[in-house]
Write a protein that holds these residues in place. Structure first.
Motif, PDB file in Angstrom:
ATOM      1  N   LEU A  25      -3.917 -12.019  23.858  1.00 29.32           N
ATOM      2  CA  LEU A  25      -2.858 -12.386  22.921  1.00 29.32           C
ATOM      3  C   LEU A  25      -3.433 -12.858  21.583  1.00 29.32           C
ATOM      4  O   LEU A  25      -2.982 -12.438  20.510  1.00 29.32           O
ATOM      5  CB  LEU A  25      -1.984 -13.485  23.516  1.00 29.32           C
ATOM      6  CG  LEU A  25      -0.993 -13.095  24.605  1.00 29.32           C
ATOM      7  CD1 LEU A  25      -0.436 -14.342  25.279  1.00 29.32           C
ATOM      8  CD2 LEU A  25       0.147 -12.258  24.020  1.00 29.32           C
ATOM      9  N   ALA A  28      -4.975  -9.931  19.643  1.00 27.32           N
ATOM     10  CA  ALA A  28      -3.957  -9.067  19.049  1.00 27.32           C
ATOM     11  C   ALA A  28      -3.305  -9.743  17.843  1.00 27.32           C
ATOM     12  O   ALA A  28      -3.078  -9.105  16.795  1.00 27.32           O
ATOM     13  CB  ALA A  28      -2.897  -8.717  20.098  1.00 27.32           C
ATOM     14  N   LEU A  29      -3.023 -11.013  17.963  1.00 27.52           N
ATOM     15  CA  LEU A  29      -2.360 -11.749  16.887  1.00 27.52           C
ATOM     16  C   LEU A  29      -3.215 -11.764  15.627  1.00 27.52           C
ATOM     17  O   LEU A  29      -2.740 -11.497  14.513  1.00 27.52           O
ATOM     18  CB  LEU A  29      -2.063 -13.168  17.374  1.00 27.52           C
ATOM     19  CG  LEU A  29      -1.198 -14.059  16.493  1.00 27.52           C
ATOM     20  CD1 LEU A  29       0.168 -13.446  16.264  1.00 27.52           C
ATOM     21  CD2 LEU A  29      -1.055 -15.444  17.144  1.00 27.52           C
ATOM     22  N   ALA A  32      -3.690  -8.276  13.976  1.00 25.75           N
ATOM     23  CA  ALA A  32      -2.499  -7.904  13.192  1.00 25.75           C
ATOM     24  C   ALA A  32      -2.432  -8.698  11.898  1.00 25.75           C
ATOM     25  O   ALA A  32      -2.090  -8.151  10.834  1.00 25.75           O
ATOM     26  CB  ALA A  32      -1.249  -8.126  14.032  1.00 25.75           C
ATOM     27  N   CYS A 208       3.298 -11.567  18.197  1.00 27.21           N
ATOM     28  CA  CYS A 208       2.610 -10.271  18.181  1.00 27.21           C
ATOM     29  C   CYS A 208       3.610  -9.140  17.935  1.00 27.21           C
ATOM     30  O   CYS A 208       3.353  -8.216  17.141  1.00 27.21           O
ATOM     31  CB  CYS A 208       1.878 -10.037  19.498  1.00 27.21           C
ATOM     32  SG  CYS A 208       0.362 -11.004  19.720  1.00 27.21           S
ATOM     33  N   HIS A 209       4.731  -9.191  18.634  1.00 25.60           N
ATOM     34  CA  HIS A 209       5.740  -8.153  18.460  1.00 25.60           C
ATOM     35  C   HIS A 209       6.266  -8.130  17.024  1.00 25.60           C
ATOM     36  O   HIS A 209       6.483  -7.062  16.436  1.00 25.60           O
ATOM     37  CB  HIS A 209       6.893  -8.371  19.433  1.00 25.60           C
ATOM     38  CG  HIS A 209       6.568  -7.931  20.835  1.00 25.60           C
ATOM     39  ND1 HIS A 209       7.195  -8.458  21.952  1.00 25.60           N
ATOM     40  CD2 HIS A 209       5.682  -7.021  21.304  1.00 25.60           C
ATOM     41  CE1 HIS A 209       6.702  -7.887  23.037  1.00 25.60           C
ATOM     42  NE2 HIS A 209       5.782  -7.022  22.675  1.00 25.60           N
ATOM     43  N   VAL A 213       2.518  -5.281  17.015  1.00 24.96           N
ATOM     44  CA  VAL A 213       1.633  -4.945  18.128  1.00 24.96           C
ATOM     45  C   VAL A 213       2.433  -4.180  19.193  1.00 24.96           C
ATOM     46  O   VAL A 213       3.540  -4.585  19.559  1.00 24.96           O
ATOM     47  CB  VAL A 213       1.012  -6.216  18.739  1.00 24.96           C
ATOM     48  CG1 VAL A 213       0.187  -5.878  19.990  1.00 24.96           C
ATOM     49  CG2 VAL A 213       0.151  -6.937  17.702  1.00 24.96           C
ATOM     50  N   THR A 215       3.030  -3.041  22.994  1.00 29.42           N
ATOM     51  CA  THR A 215       2.698  -3.605  24.310  1.00 29.42           C
ATOM     52  C   THR A 215       3.225  -2.717  25.420  1.00 29.42           C
ATOM     53  O   THR A 215       4.272  -2.072  25.289  1.00 29.42           O
ATOM     54  CB  THR A 215       3.275  -5.024  24.464  1.00 29.42           C
ATOM     55  OG1 THR A 215       4.697  -4.989  24.272  1.00 29.42           O
ATOM     56  CG2 THR A 215       2.649  -5.979  23.452  1.00 29.42           C
TER      57      THR A 215
END
Length: 499
Positions: A25, A28-29, A32, A208-209, A213, A215
């Motif tokens: 997580l 990814a964060l 981005a 993230c979304h 990102v 998933t």
């Protein structure tokens, strides 16, 4: 800080992150946030359905009611500094969550429930086991402007100053040991506290979304194998048999990583702590008040001095959650489960055993014996859940984040060693540095290292070690209220991690 080769990173590369716990997580964060625009994160767990709740069957180490957030690291100053860097970001997340309309949040999150609770952390022992050296190292390395937040519980002057500072005495002595005439020594650290772990993961996934990102969650999306072509990894094959190509693959699968990545088999061992959850009855408002974060601290008891069958140690616990769950846990013995054989080396590898709601009898006896003396009211309540929380321990308890030797584009992010969760908001920044081959004090701290001789945090024991689950009797709810003397025939002494 320098970057090897001096070239600018290509932020259009397709990056596959395997694992959506805190390492995945956070990576990814930060990818981005730094402009990478083709990030794909997968995990076999259906986080899109259960929102990381351990009560809903999530079995990763990141999925938990709560985790300790502290900066007390002895002489490990880089970890201390990283924890202090994380704390204001947790505060920012609290603010951001509180300002987000509930309809925009995933289920289980509410703008009215904070993620990070600065309730204090009470590091205790019975006095004889007080780790004076490590505490002095911690205090000496803490910034001067926070020294006033550290209260030695045996110092009458500091106890009075705590009261003057508005700290309830229940945080100095939550177990009433002074009143009972029982020995105790330690420090109440008011910079620390706890994070609601599963909620924090769900919030990080939400962020993230929002940053784009991609998933993929559920049993079909667990990684079955890497696709290797010479020194490069071209992608992964998931459990559904499909191949997914990528320019860079990051494996961040916690306790499952050694079974997926043979290169780390001798560097990392999958181990378990023992966790009990007790739910407070709704009609016991006295207990709801006692165990509230306003009145009750995070606590630990003799974390560095447990000896099998000889003393109480390796214990920690938390205030209640908003739902009224109190957690008491034992990490004095790091259980192993050598139930997987490596296809590459033929070695037996410790592997998470998550299909049980029981813990080893020794752990149950240690927790129950401690509660009999210090938290007797909990023994009058029903045990809601017992479980094993599976971590990935490196041989030196420091994280392992680096390119896998002999590969050009395969990175491992692993080795949380039971102390990684607090870094969720900031760790990914350093994973990105590793990805971009920057030379920093943290990329050096986390770099790949050789296997030393001698003791290696228990790794040297292998499947013959005393901690293996096949040598333990597992017990559950029926043992919670049974009062029996602790006995053990084991001759081995082992101590817990100093981190």
């Amino acid at each position: 800080m320098s970057q090897v080769g001096g070239s600018q990173p290509d932020r259009n590369k397709k990056i596959i992150i395997v694992g959506a716990g805190i390492f995945g997580l956070s990576t990814a964060l930060h990818l981005a946030r730094q402009g990478y625009n083709d990030i794909h994160m997968c995990d076999y767990q259906p986080y899109h359905e259960n929102n990381y709740a351990c009560s809903a069957g999530c079995d990763a180490a990141s999925c938990d009611e709560n985790k300790i957030l502290r900066a007390s690291y002895g002489d490990a100053k880089l970890y201390q500094d990283l924890a202090f860097k994380a704390m204001p970001v947790w505060e920012t997340w609290n603010d951001l969550l509180s300002q987000t309309p509930e309809k925009e949040l995933p289920p289980g999150l509410s703008p009215d429930v904070k993620l990070w609770h600065n309730c204090g952390f009470l590091r205790l022992s019975d006095g004889d086991d007080y780790d004076q050296e490590k505490e002095e190292q911690t205090q000496n390395k803490f910034p001067p402007n926070i020294k006033h937040t550290q209260y030695r519980v045996t110092d009458v002057r500091r106890r009075k100053e705590a009261q003057a500072d508005g700290i309830p005495f229940s945080k100095i002595d939550p177990f009433d040991r002074f009143e009972k005439g029982l020995p105790m020594d330690g420090v109440l650290d008011m910079t620390a506290g706890f994070v609601l772990a599963s909620r924090a993961c769900a919030f990080a996934l939400h962020l993230c979304h929002k940053l784009g990102v991609h998933t993929y969650f559920g049993p079909d999306y667990g990684m079955k194998s890497l696709v290797r072509k010479g020194t490069r990894v071209s992608g992964i094959i998931t459990n559904d048999g499909n191949e997914h190509n990528g320019d860079i693959v990051i494996v961040a699968c916690g306790g499952w990583t050694p079974s997926l990545l043979p290169e780390i088999e001798q560097l990392v061992e999958t181990t378990a702590g023992s966790v009990l959850s007790i739910r407070l009855p709704t009609d016991r408002q006295d207990l709801w008040s006692k165990y509230s974060p306003e009145q009750f601290p995070v606590w630990s008891w003799s974390m560095g001095s447990f000896e099998l069958g000889r003393n109480l140690g390796g214990l920690y616990g938390m205030p209640r959650t908003p739902e009224g769950v109190v957690k008491v846990a034992f990490r004095g013995a790091k259980w192993t489960n050598y139930a997987h054989r490596s296809n590459a080396s033929g070695r037996e590898i410790s592997y998470p055993k998550t299909d049980v709601d029981e813990i080893p009898e020794e752990a149950m006896q240690v927790i129950r014996t401690f509660c009999e003396e210090n938290l007797p009211e909990l023994l009058d309540l029903e045990l809601e859940r017992g479980r094993l929380c599976w971590y990935s321990d490196t041989f030196d308890n420091s994280f392992l984040i680096d390119y896998v030797p002999g590969t050009d584009n395969l990175v491992v992010a692993n080795g949380g060693s039971g102390h990684g969760f607090k870094f969720l908001p900031v760790l990914g920044e350093h994973v990105v540095d590793v990805l971009e081959k920057k030379d920093t004090e943290y990329t050096r701290l986390f770099k790949w290292r050789g296997v030393p001789d001698g003791e290696r945090n228990g790794l040297e024991e292998g499947p013959g070690g005393w901690r293996s689950l096949d040598k333990q009797k597992l017990v559950g709810r029926e043992e919670w209220k049974r009062v029996t003397p602790r006995t053990s025939s084991a001759e081995d002494n082992r101590t817990v991690s100093k981190l």
